[in-house]
Design a protein around this motif. Sequence first.
Motif, mmCIF file in Angstrom:
data_model
loop_
_atom_site.group_PDB
_atom_site.id
_atom_site.type_symbol
_atom_site.label_atom_id
_atom_site.label_comp_id
_atom_site.label_asym_id
_atom_site.label_seq_id
_atom_site.Cartn_x
_atom_site.Cartn_y
_atom_site.Cartn_z
ATOM 1 N N PHE A 1 -32.620 -28.763 -4.900
ATOM 2 C CA PHE A 1 -33.505 -29.865 -5.038
ATOM 3 C C PHE A 1 -33.993 -30.344 -3.623
ATOM 4 O O PHE A 1 -34.904 -30.876 -2.947
ATOM 5 N N ASP A 2 -32.482 -30.384 -2.972
ATOM 6 C CA ASP A 2 -32.744 -31.164 -1.632
ATOM 7 C C ASP A 2 -33.471 -30.013 -0.585
ATOM 8 O O ASP A 2 -34.126 -30.559 0.256
ATOM 9 N N LEU A 3 -33.338 -28.873 -0.873
ATOM 10 C CA LEU A 3 -34.009 -27.979 0.116
ATOM 11 C C LEU A 3 -35.583 -28.006 -0.143
ATOM 12 O O LEU A 3 -36.304 -27.883 0.390
ATOM 13 N N GLU A 4 -35.890 -28.156 -1.653
ATOM 14 C CA GLU A 4 -37.460 -28.400 -2.156
ATOM 15 C C GLU A 4 -37.967 -29.537 -1.423
ATOM 16 O O GLU A 4 -38.999 -29.370 -0.833
ATOM 17 N N THR A 5 -37.270 -30.617 -1.314
ATOM 18 C CA THR A 5 -38.005 -31.941 -0.808
ATOM 19 C C THR A 5 -37.878 -31.722 0.632
ATOM 20 O O THR A 5 -39.021 -32.013 1.434
ATOM 21 N N ARG A 6 -36.948 -31.091 1.295
ATOM 22 C CA ARG A 6 -37.060 -30.972 2.796
ATOM 23 C C ARG A 6 -37.940 -29.883 3.399
ATOM 24 O O ARG A 6 -38.640 -29.988 4.175
ATOM 25 N N HIS A 7 -38.500 -29.161 2.418
ATOM 26 C CA HIS A 7 -39.391 -27.853 2.563
ATOM 27 C C HIS A 7 -40.782 -28.413 2.466
ATOM 28 O O HIS A 7 -41.520 -28.429 3.418
ATOM 29 N N ARG A 8 -40.799 -29.613 1.422
ATOM 30 C CA ARG A 8 -42.157 -30.077 1.388
ATOM 31 C C ARG A 8 -42.238 -31.161 2.483
ATOM 32 O O ARG A 8 -43.681 -30.992 2.988
ATOM 33 N N ALA A 9 -41.454 -31.943 3.003
ATOM 34 C CA ALA A 9 -41.529 -32.777 4.211
ATOM 35 C C ALA A 9 -41.963 -31.689 5.565
ATOM 36 O O ALA A 9 -42.855 -32.442 6.208
ATOM 37 N N ALA A 10 -41.240 -30.729 5.708
ATOM 38 C CA ALA A 10 -41.410 -30.047 6.723
ATOM 39 C C ALA A 10 -42.910 -29.291 6.712
ATOM 40 O O ALA A 10 -43.515 -29.322 7.921
ATOM 41 N N VAL A 11 -43.449 -28.992 5.690
ATOM 42 C CA VAL A 11 -44.815 -28.465 5.493
ATOM 43 C C VAL A 11 -45.843 -29.593 5.936
ATOM 44 O O VAL A 11 -46.785 -29.198 6.574
ATOM 45 N N GLU A 12 -45.565 -30.600 5.284
ATOM 46 C CA GLU A 12 -46.466 -31.670 5.561
ATOM 47 C C GLU A 12 -46.630 -32.076 7.114
ATOM 48 O O GLU A 12 -47.522 -32.247 7.851
ATOM 49 N N ARG A 13 -45.120 -32.212 7.935
ATOM 50 C CA ARG A 13 -45.115 -32.712 9.238
ATOM 51 C C ARG A 13 -46.047 -31.516 9.900
ATOM 52 O O ARG A 13 -46.671 -31.800 10.963
ATOM 53 N N GLY A 14 -45.469 -30.339 9.340
ATOM 54 C CA GLY A 14 -46.428 -29.024 10.213
ATOM 55 C C GLY A 14 -47.954 -29.224 10.150
ATOM 56 O O GLY A 14 -48.652 -28.850 10.997
ATOM 57 N N GLY A 15 -48.607 -29.518 9.076
ATOM 58 C CA GLY A 15 -49.946 -30.131 8.772
ATOM 59 C C GLY A 15 -50.382 -30.924 9.729
ATOM 60 O O GLY A 15 -51.458 -30.968 10.209
ATOM 61 N N ARG A 16 -49.558 -32.002 9.876
ATOM 62 C CA ARG A 16 -50.030 -33.264 10.508
ATOM 63 C C ARG A 16 -49.923 -32.720 12.067
ATOM 64 O O ARG A 16 -51.039 -33.213 12.778
ATOM 65 N N VAL A 17 -48.976 -32.027 12.485
ATOM 66 C CA VAL A 17 -48.974 -31.667 13.877
ATOM 67 C C VAL A 17 -50.095 -30.684 14.321
ATOM 68 O O VAL A 17 -50.872 -30.822 15.239
ATOM 69 N N ALA A 18 -50.367 -29.844 13.476
ATOM 70 C CA ALA A 18 -51.421 -28.976 13.656
ATOM 71 C C ALA A 18 -52.875 -29.821 13.795
ATOM 72 O O ALA A 18 -53.541 -29.230 14.593
ATOM 73 N N ALA A 19 -53.069 -30.717 12.841
ATOM 74 C CA ALA A 19 -54.256 -31.444 12.859
ATOM 75 C C ALA A 19 -54.445 -32.146 14.337
ATOM 76 O O ALA A 19 -55.489 -32.175 14.713
ATOM 77 N N LYS A 20 -53.003 -32.910 14.672
ATOM 78 C CA LYS A 20 -53.106 -33.472 15.911
ATOM 79 C C LYS A 20 -53.359 -32.587 17.029
ATOM 80 O O LYS A 20 -54.231 -32.853 18.068
ATOM 81 N N VAL A 21 -52.835 -31.313 17.057
ATOM 82 C CA VAL A 21 -53.017 -30.449 18.151
ATOM 83 C C VAL A 21 -54.491 -30.106 18.279
ATOM 84 O O VAL A 21 -55.312 -29.942 19.415
ATOM 85 N N VAL B 1 -18.943 -27.095 -10.044
ATOM 86 C CA VAL B 1 -19.656 -26.041 -9.478
ATOM 87 C C VAL B 1 -21.308 -26.177 -9.528
ATOM 88 O O VAL B 1 -21.885 -26.068 -8.394
ATOM 89 N N GLY B 2 -21.797 -26.451 -10.755
ATOM 90 C CA GLY B 2 -23.127 -26.403 -10.779
ATOM 91 C C GLY B 2 -24.078 -27.801 -10.264
ATOM 92 O O GLY B 2 -25.054 -27.619 -9.524
ATOM 93 N N ARG B 3 -23.477 -28.894 -10.316
ATOM 94 C CA ARG B 3 -24.056 -30.134 -9.687
ATOM 95 C C ARG B 3 -24.051 -29.976 -8.267
ATOM 96 O O ARG B 3 -25.461 -30.274 -7.964
ATOM 97 N N PRO B 4 -23.218 -29.620 -7.468
ATOM 98 C CA PRO B 4 -23.583 -29.597 -5.942
ATOM 99 C C PRO B 4 -24.633 -28.669 -5.858
ATOM 100 O O PRO B 4 -25.529 -28.597 -4.814
ATOM 101 N N ALA B 5 -24.539 -27.239 -6.533
ATOM 102 C CA ALA B 5 -25.558 -26.299 -6.149
ATOM 103 C C ALA B 5 -27.018 -26.961 -6.753
ATOM 104 O O ALA B 5 -27.847 -26.668 -6.008
ATOM 105 N N ALA B 6 -27.187 -27.624 -7.722
ATOM 106 C CA ALA B 6 -28.482 -28.089 -8.054
ATOM 107 C C ALA B 6 -28.863 -28.845 -7.117
ATOM 108 O O ALA B 6 -30.163 -29.100 -6.689
ATOM 109 N N ALA B 7 -28.102 -29.712 -6.500
ATOM 110 C CA ALA B 7 -28.271 -30.986 -5.701
ATOM 111 C C ALA B 7 -28.814 -30.460 -4.457
ATOM 112 O O ALA B 7 -29.968 -30.715 -3.809
ATOM 113 N N ALA B 8 -28.140 -29.242 -4.222
ATOM 114 C CA ALA B 8 -28.628 -28.552 -2.734
ATOM 115 C C ALA B 8 -29.860 -28.126 -2.899
ATOM 116 O O ALA B 8 -30.653 -27.994 -1.911
#
Length: 160
Positions: A44-64, A35-42
């Motif tokens: 950590f994946d959320l955190e990684t995807r959130h960081r990537a989305a924040v970086e993409r958002g910053g790049r898009v805002a700078a380009k705009v 039960v714990g391993r898939p929950a922990a993997a999900a």
Amino acid sequence: MMDAVKTWWLALSTRERWLVGVAGALALVVLGWAVGRPAAAAFFDLETRHRAAVERGGRVAAKVALLAQRPAKSAPSAVDAAAIDQFLAQSAGEIGLTLDRNEARGDRQATIAIATAKAPVLTDWLAGLEGQGFVVDQLTITPAADGTVGMTAELRKAGQ
């Protein structure tokens, strides 16, 4: 029901109690891991995807913000004072790029080529030219094996 479990437990020998206890502990560990391993993997994946989305958002805002800026008024006058091929050669030389081909086509257009350059430097230079009132009509960027890129482009001054 608890009486039945208690009676069963008391009927076991000491050795059997140890074996049942160890088996129960192992079952809890496996269940916790399952039960714990898939929950922990999900998580950590959320955190990684959130960081990537924040970086993409910053790049898009700078380009705009860059696209929203209007070309500076003094930059086209500096380009008008010199021939377009001379201006391109000078601006490329200022950041360390060498134009292998620099052909003026009239007073408002030029065809340029760069054999080797680092991609970020080249794209920043082209973005700077666009900010100074140039329009890239045609662009071809070719990657090289050593990590650099080659580029050919047709540029014209805005307003034509």
